[in-house]
Design a protein around this motif. Structure first.
Motif, short mmCIF file in Angstrom:
data_model
loop_
_atom_site.label_atom_id
_atom_site.label_comp_id
_atom_site.label_asym_id
_atom_site.label_seq_id
_atom_site.Cartn_x
_atom_site.Cartn_y
_atom_site.Cartn_z
N UNK A 56 -54.18 5.58 4.32
CA UNK A 56 -53.18 5.75 3.25
C UNK A 56 -52.02 6.60 3.74
N UNK A 57 -52.32 7.67 4.46
CA UNK A 57 -51.29 8.58 4.96
C UNK A 57 -50.36 7.89 5.97
N UNK A 58 -50.97 7.11 6.88
CA UNK A 58 -50.18 6.50 7.96
C UNK A 58 -49.54 5.18 7.57
N UNK A 59 -50.19 4.44 6.66
CA UNK A 59 -49.74 3.06 6.42
C UNK A 59 -49.37 2.77 4.97
N UNK A 60 -49.49 3.77 4.11
CA UNK A 60 -49.08 3.56 2.72
C UNK A 60 -50.25 3.39 1.78
N UNK A 61 -49.97 3.56 0.49
CA UNK A 61 -50.99 3.57 -0.55
C UNK A 61 -51.73 2.24 -0.69
N UNK A 62 -51.02 1.13 -0.44
CA UNK A 62 -51.65 -0.18 -0.63
C UNK A 62 -52.37 -0.68 0.63
N UNK A 63 -52.27 0.08 1.73
CA UNK A 63 -52.89 -0.36 3.00
C UNK A 63 -54.39 -0.66 2.89
N UNK A 64 -55.18 0.12 2.10
CA UNK A 64 -56.60 -0.23 1.99
C UNK A 64 -56.84 -1.62 1.38
N UNK A 65 -55.80 -2.17 0.70
CA UNK A 65 -55.93 -3.53 0.13
C UNK A 65 -55.23 -4.59 0.98
N UNK A 66 -54.84 -4.21 2.22
CA UNK A 66 -54.21 -5.19 3.11
C UNK A 66 -55.18 -6.34 3.40
N UNK A 67 -54.67 -7.56 3.32
CA UNK A 67 -55.51 -8.73 3.61
C UNK A 67 -56.42 -9.11 2.46
N UNK A 68 -56.14 -8.57 1.25
CA UNK A 68 -57.00 -8.84 0.08
C UNK A 68 -57.08 -10.33 -0.23
N UNK A 69 -55.92 -11.01 -0.27
CA UNK A 69 -55.92 -12.41 -0.69
C UNK A 69 -56.73 -13.31 0.25
N UNK A 70 -56.49 -13.26 1.59
CA UNK A 70 -57.32 -14.11 2.46
C UNK A 70 -58.80 -13.79 2.37
N UNK A 71 -59.14 -12.50 2.21
CA UNK A 71 -60.57 -12.14 2.11
C UNK A 71 -61.16 -12.72 0.83
N UNK A 72 -60.43 -12.57 -0.28
CA UNK A 72 -60.92 -13.05 -1.57
C UNK A 72 -61.06 -14.57 -1.57
N UNK A 73 -60.07 -15.28 -0.98
CA UNK A 73 -60.16 -16.73 -0.96
C UNK A 73 -61.32 -17.19 -0.08
N UNK A 74 -61.51 -16.51 1.08
CA UNK A 74 -62.64 -16.86 1.96
C UNK A 74 -63.96 -16.59 1.25
N UNK A 75 -64.02 -15.45 0.57
CA UNK A 75 -65.24 -15.04 -0.12
C UNK A 75 -65.59 -16.01 -1.25
N UNK A 76 -64.55 -16.43 -1.95
CA UNK A 76 -64.73 -17.37 -3.06
C UNK A 76 -65.34 -18.68 -2.53
N UNK A 77 -64.73 -19.23 -1.46
CA UNK A 77 -65.26 -20.48 -0.86
C UNK A 77 -66.67 -20.25 -0.33
N UNK A 78 -66.83 -19.13 0.38
CA UNK A 78 -68.10 -18.82 1.03
C UNK A 78 -69.24 -18.71 0.02
N UNK A 79 -69.02 -17.94 -1.04
CA UNK A 79 -70.09 -17.78 -2.04
C UNK A 79 -70.32 -19.03 -2.86
N UNK A 80 -69.25 -19.80 -3.10
CA UNK A 80 -69.42 -21.07 -3.80
C UNK A 80 -70.36 -21.97 -2.99
N UNK A 81 -70.06 -22.10 -1.68
CA UNK A 81 -70.89 -22.93 -0.79
C UNK A 81 -72.32 -22.40 -0.77
#
Length: 308
Positions: A56-81
């Motif tokens: 958070x200090x080095x990369x900004x407040x939203x950095x812990x959520x970086x890559x959220x969309x690709x992870x969520x879409x992969x997870x959605x497909x993965x768990x559906x399968x």
């Protein structure tokens, strides 16, 4: 065939996907910390909260959520399968007989193999996107510049060949034991509790989901570290060590890790992983159970899953 294409399997699949997306979103920063601890070996901070504060200090407040969309879409497909395959196989194989721990393990394993082969390219891309723009301590890491999911696919195929999309497949196939062990424990504990009471409370589901995942994660964690390194694929490794993650590569990376960091190097980031996966799995199972029960009630179907 009818049971494979059944409405019931679809409900389980959708509920599993929704449950995992909800849970992963809530605990996503913990996954960011875990991935940094696994891939960036030079990072001095050992604890989850320190790594998150650093990010958070080095990369900004939203950095812990970086890559959220690709992870969520992969997870959605993965768990559906996964949920679809698991419940379809269960319907076909168990059919009127009693479910057993052994059958749950085999069904979980087969569902996991199907899942890995279909969804590994998505996970390779989301590991890269999640680490893009990260400030690494390890100078051996080659930075990436992808504009999004499609561009990442395009660049990986262009620069590294189509097989790079299946980087880390071998450890992923070994890791199929993780959800298989998790589901075996989960279904087994659920069966034991249902013998004593008519139905499970939200807390029961949360706790057995957490216990099942904690056992599975601790048992398979060293393989997960290797899987993350192979999927990321941006370390300056020998070219022959970059291919799919064969047994030789896996053993080589395990050996290197132990040589440099001792046996505990294989468990780097386990605290963050346990926190994240245990809480995520518990919340996922809770949403999944509630959603399937509600859907079956609304549609007037008896819940087959409770006839264990």
């Amino acid at each position: 065939m009818a049971s494979v294409l059944s409405y019931e399997s679809l409900v389980h699949a959708v509920a599993g996907a929704v449950g995992s997306v909800t849970a992963m979103t809530v605990f996503f920063p913990l996954d960011t910390a875990r991935l940094r601890l696994q891939v960036d070996e030079k990072r001095k901070s050992k604890t989850t909260h320190m790594v998150l504060l650093e990010i958070i200090k080095e990369e900004g407040l939203l950095a812990p959520y970086r890559g959220w969309f690709p992870v969520i879409s992969s997870l959605c497909c993965s768990n559906f399968v996964y949920f679809y395959t698991f419940n379809s196989l269960k319907a076909v194989w168990v059919k009127g007989q009693r479910a057993t721990t052994g059958k749950d393990l085999v069904i979980g394993f087969v569902a996991g193999v199907v899942n890995v082969l279909l969804t590994t390219p998505l996970w390779v891309v989301n590991t890269r996107l999640k680490l893009q723009g990260a400030k690494f301590r390890n100078e051996d890491i080659v930075p990436t510049n992808y504009k999004g999911i499609i561009d990442a696919f395009h660049q990986i195929i262009r620069d590294e060949g189509v097989l790079a999309l299946w980087n880390g497949t071998f450890p992923s196939l070994l890791l199929v034991f993780n959800p298989a062990i998790q589901f075996m424990f989960y279904e087994g504990l659920k069966r034991q509790l249902l013998k004593k009471r008519m139905q499970l409370s939200s807390l029961d589901v949360f706790i057995i989901g957490a216990v099942a995942k904690a056992v599975a994660t601790t048992a398979t964690y060293p393989m997960q570290t290797i899987q993350s390194i192979l999927r990321f694929g941006r370390h300056r490794l020998n070219p022959e060590n970059r291919t799919l993650g064969s047994l030789r590569n896996v053993l080589y990376l395990l050996h290197q890790r132990v040589k440099r960091f001792g046996i505990m190097g294989l468990y780097k980031g386990l605290e963050a992983k346990l926190l994240q996966t245990v809480l995520t799995a518990a919340l996922m199972f809770l949403v999944y159970e509630k959603l399937t029960a509600a859907t079956f009630t609304i549609m007037g179907l008896k819940r087959a899953a409770h006839k264990h």
